[in-house]
Enzyme design. Structure first.
Site, PDB file in Angstrom:
ATOM      1  N   LYS A  59     -24.452  48.790 -33.972  1.00 18.82           N
ATOM      2  CA  LYS A  59     -25.738  48.100 -34.081  1.00 18.82           C
ATOM      3  C   LYS A  59     -26.836  48.800 -33.294  1.00 18.82           C
ATOM      4  O   LYS A  59     -27.897  49.077 -33.835  1.00 18.82           O
ATOM      5  CB  LYS A  59     -25.585  46.652 -33.587  1.00 18.82           C
ATOM      6  CG  LYS A  59     -25.180  45.677 -34.662  1.00 18.82           C
ATOM      7  CD  LYS A  59     -23.750  45.779 -35.127  1.00 18.82           C
ATOM      8  CE  LYS A  59     -22.759  45.296 -34.106  1.00 18.82           C
ATOM      9  NZ  LYS A  59     -21.372  45.284 -34.618  1.00 18.82           N
ATOM     10  N   TRP A  78     -16.767  35.661 -33.057  1.00 20.56           N
ATOM     11  CA  TRP A  78     -16.715  36.553 -34.222  1.00 20.56           C
ATOM     12  C   TRP A  78     -15.331  36.385 -34.861  1.00 20.56           C
ATOM     13  O   TRP A  78     -14.315  36.503 -34.163  1.00 20.56           O
ATOM     14  CB  TRP A  78     -16.914  37.988 -33.737  1.00 20.56           C
ATOM     15  CG  TRP A  78     -16.837  39.052 -34.784  1.00 20.56           C
ATOM     16  CD1 TRP A  78     -17.468  39.068 -35.990  1.00 20.56           C
ATOM     17  CD2 TRP A  78     -16.107  40.280 -34.694  1.00 20.56           C
ATOM     18  NE1 TRP A  78     -17.175  40.242 -36.653  1.00 20.56           N
ATOM     19  CE2 TRP A  78     -16.338  41.001 -35.880  1.00 20.56           C
ATOM     20  CE3 TRP A  78     -15.283  40.856 -33.724  1.00 20.56           C
ATOM     21  CZ2 TRP A  78     -15.783  42.249 -36.125  1.00 20.56           C
ATOM     22  CZ3 TRP A  78     -14.740  42.099 -33.964  1.00 20.56           C
ATOM     23  CH2 TRP A  78     -14.977  42.783 -35.157  1.00 20.56           C
ATOM     24  N   ASP A 127     -16.512  42.123 -24.749  1.00 23.04           N
ATOM     25  CA  ASP A 127     -16.848  42.764 -26.007  1.00 23.04           C
ATOM     26  C   ASP A 127     -18.368  42.935 -26.014  1.00 23.04           C
ATOM     27  O   ASP A 127     -19.114  41.947 -26.026  1.00 23.04           O
ATOM     28  CB  ASP A 127     -16.394  41.888 -27.192  1.00 23.04           C
ATOM     29  CG  ASP A 127     -16.663  42.571 -28.526  1.00 23.04           C
ATOM     30  OD1 ASP A 127     -17.186  43.700 -28.537  1.00 23.04           O
ATOM     31  OD2 ASP A 127     -16.348  41.964 -29.577  1.00 23.04           O
TER      32      ASP A 127
HETATM   33  N1  PLA Z   1     -17.592  42.493 -31.795  1.00 22.06           N
HETATM   34  C1  PLA Z   1     -18.503  41.635 -32.225  1.00 22.06           C
HETATM   35  C2  PLA Z   1     -18.822  40.458 -31.384  1.00 22.06           C
HETATM   36  C3  PLA Z   1     -19.138  41.832 -33.463  1.00 22.06           C
HETATM   37  O1  PLA Z   1     -20.036  40.947 -33.879  1.00 22.06           O
HETATM   38  C4  PLA Z   1     -18.825  42.954 -34.233  1.00 22.06           C
HETATM   39  C5  PLA Z   1     -19.455  43.196 -35.577  1.00 22.06           C
HETATM   40  C6  PLA Z   1     -17.876  43.844 -33.706  1.00 22.06           C
HETATM   41  C7  PLA Z   1     -17.282  43.592 -32.489  1.00 22.06           C
HETATM   42  C8  PLA Z   1     -17.419  45.069 -34.418  1.00 22.06           C
HETATM   43  O2  PLA Z   1     -18.362  45.956 -34.766  1.00 22.06           O
HETATM   44  P1  PLA Z   1     -18.000  47.451 -35.108  1.00 22.06           P
HETATM   45  O3  PLA Z   1     -16.531  47.562 -35.227  1.00 22.06           O
HETATM   46  O4  PLA Z   1     -18.686  47.728 -36.371  1.00 22.06           O
HETATM   47  O5  PLA Z   1     -18.525  48.218 -33.941  1.00 22.06           O
HETATM   48  N2  PLA Z   1     -19.856  42.082 -36.318  1.00 22.06           N
HETATM   49  C9  PLA Z   1     -20.597  42.198 -37.578  1.00 22.06           C
HETATM   50  C10 PLA Z   1     -19.863  43.011 -38.614  1.00 22.06           C
HETATM   51  C11 PLA Z   1     -21.944  42.879 -37.336  1.00 22.06           C
HETATM   52  C12 PLA Z   1     -18.431  42.654 -38.873  1.00 22.06           C
HETATM   53  O6  PLA Z   1     -18.097  41.475 -39.040  1.00 22.06           O
HETATM   54  O7  PLA Z   1     -17.624  43.593 -38.915  1.00 22.06           O
HETATM   55  C13 PLA Z   1     -20.868  40.778 -38.076  1.00 22.06           C
HETATM   56  O8  PLA Z   1     -21.567  40.624 -39.079  1.00 22.06           O
HETATM   57  O9  PLA Z   1     -20.422  39.827 -37.410  1.00 22.06           O
END
Ligand code: PLA
Length: 429
Positions: A276, A159, A240
């Protein structure tokens, strides 16, 4: 006197300061004259571009936000019921610095197991966090403050925000191999090599389940080998867990990797998010936990986590924490939640099948098996940034340039259109 341009100042080795800004004709705006626009976020920037597109055909499979089969955002029924119970009945006082005790208790049961001895022994330091991002960031800041000589090993790919989080916490980053572009699966051998070759006692960031962006998780057997190697090397695993429930449809099963590490006696860290799996995206509710040697250590660690939180945001928001506590604390609502999580996971699995079938029906010369092999919210399609650009420019389909498709945004209504567009941009590759 003519305004002294930024370029001239730079060439003279003088950085524009507020004092210098008063020289010449430039006014107060010069305080921030040196601030360049930030690069667009690779994920949230996609949503911005999508919103700005007037086309009626547009499709957003960028950010990982669940949609129903009509493409509409979903508020779970268990959440609606929890909100009905809250409305008018509870006050809006500050939570403690560490957040809601009840929410934390329930979160630990979810991650560490309902009957976990570790919880009974009070060995887990935990605080409510600003969703998964906040939990990761708090941990990174804790790492920097108390283990300033350590680094963090981050999987490639991951991510995108993981890199920002540890960068802004000033923790040096290293990477480990994870994904095999040819098989579009796990590069287990390379991952194990990198784990073995890291200096003893390294910190590793692991996705507990439903790896983002690849949708590729180690098998149970492979997790056991990873855990064993972590023991040999005395590495610290930080999990995570942003998608608990989204991989298999069952939150308990999705915590398997963590449970394996616990069985093997590791101390771990864990970031949990309800964005989510409860659809509480904008409520920013999550939990950071750190398993310690004993209760005394856990008390000290928790107090330091709170002290990190205090000057940053003082204490976390209350509404989402109440929703989570009510749902997880009530057996009936909890079972409704489990049903609803499974429903979301199943719809995504159905869309994986539909997307693959559509591509195969169109006679695509490529293999799309990985769409159904990968799990969780995302399909790491293997499309190139140029192919993604074509999808956006020619078909108004929005996704991250690494070829990640948020399957949560695919519906019965748009899957045919999406498949056709993917076929058009990939058929000659
Ligand atoms: N960790 C991972 C691996 C994630 O994919 C995401 C969210 C988070 C943490 C953080 O989520 P939160 O802070 O909202 O609880 N990833 C998303 C959104 C869904 C983003 O980028 O913020 C994504 O589209 O990858």
């Amino acid at each position: 006197m003519a305004a002294i341009s930024r370029e001239i100042l730079k060439r003279r080795g003088i950085l524009p300061s507020p004092v210098m800004a008063t020289i010449g004709t430039r006014s107060m705006a010069s305080w921030f004259g040196h601030v360049e626009p930030a690069a667009k976020d690779p994920i949230l920037g996609v949503t911005e571009a999508f919103l700005a597109d007037p086309s009626p055909d547009k499709v957003n499979v960028g950010v990982g936000a669940y949609r129903d089969d009509n493409g509409k955002p979903v508020v779970l029924e268990c959440v609606r019921e929890a909100e009905r119970r809250i409305a008018g009945n509870l006050n809006m006082e500050y939570l403690p610095m560490g957040g809601s005790i009840k929410m934390i208790e329930e979160s630990l049961k979810l991650a560490y197991g309902e009957d976990s001895e570790l919880i009974k022994e009070k060995r887990i330091a935990a605080v409510q966090a600003l969703s998964g991002t906040g939990a990761c960031r708090l941990f990174a800041d804790f790492q920097k403050r108390f283990l300033p000589d350590t680094q963090i090993y981050i999987p490639i790919p991951t991510w995108a925000n993981h890199h920002n989080i540890w960068r802004d916490a000033c923790v040096p980053q290293r990477t480990f191999r994870y994904y095999h572009p040819e098989t579009k699966g796990l590069d287990f051998a390379s991952m194990m090599d990198d784990i073995k070759n890291a200096p003893n006692g390294s910190f590793f960031l692991l996705h507990a389940c439903a790896h983002n962006p690849t949708g590729v998780d180690p098998s149970e057997e492979q997790w056991r080998e990873i855990s064993y190697q972590f023991k040999v090397k005395n590495h610290f695993p930080f999990f995570d867990m942003a998608y608990q429930g989204f991989a298999s449809g069952d939150p308990n099963r999705d915590a398997k990797a963590i449970r394996i590490f616990l069985e093997d006696g590791h101390l771990i860290g864990c970031a949990q998010s309800y964005a989510k799996n409860m659809g509480l995206y904008g409520q920013r509710v999550g939990c950071l936990s750190i398993l310690c040697e004993d209760e005394l250590q856990a008390v000290a660690v928790k107090s330091q986590l709170q002290q990190l939180a205090r000057p940053m945001y003082s204490n976390p928001p209350v509404h989402g924490a109440l929703v989570v506590s009510i749902i997880l604390g009530d057996p009936e609502l909890k079972s409704l939640w489990l049903k609803e999580v499974k429903g979301m996971a199943d719809r995504i699995i159905g869309m994986r099948k539909a997307l693959r079938e559509n591509l195969e029906k169109l006679g695509s010369p490529l293999s799309w098996e990985h769409i159904t092999n990968q799990i969780g919210m995302f399909c790491y399609s293997g499309m190139t940034p140029e192919q993604v650009d074509r999808l956006t420019d020619e078909f108004h389909i929005y996704m991250t340039r690494n070829g990640r498709i948020s399957m949560a945004g695919v519906t019965t209504g748009n899957v045919g259109y999406l498949a056709n567009a993917i076929h058009e941009v990939t058929k000659s590759s």
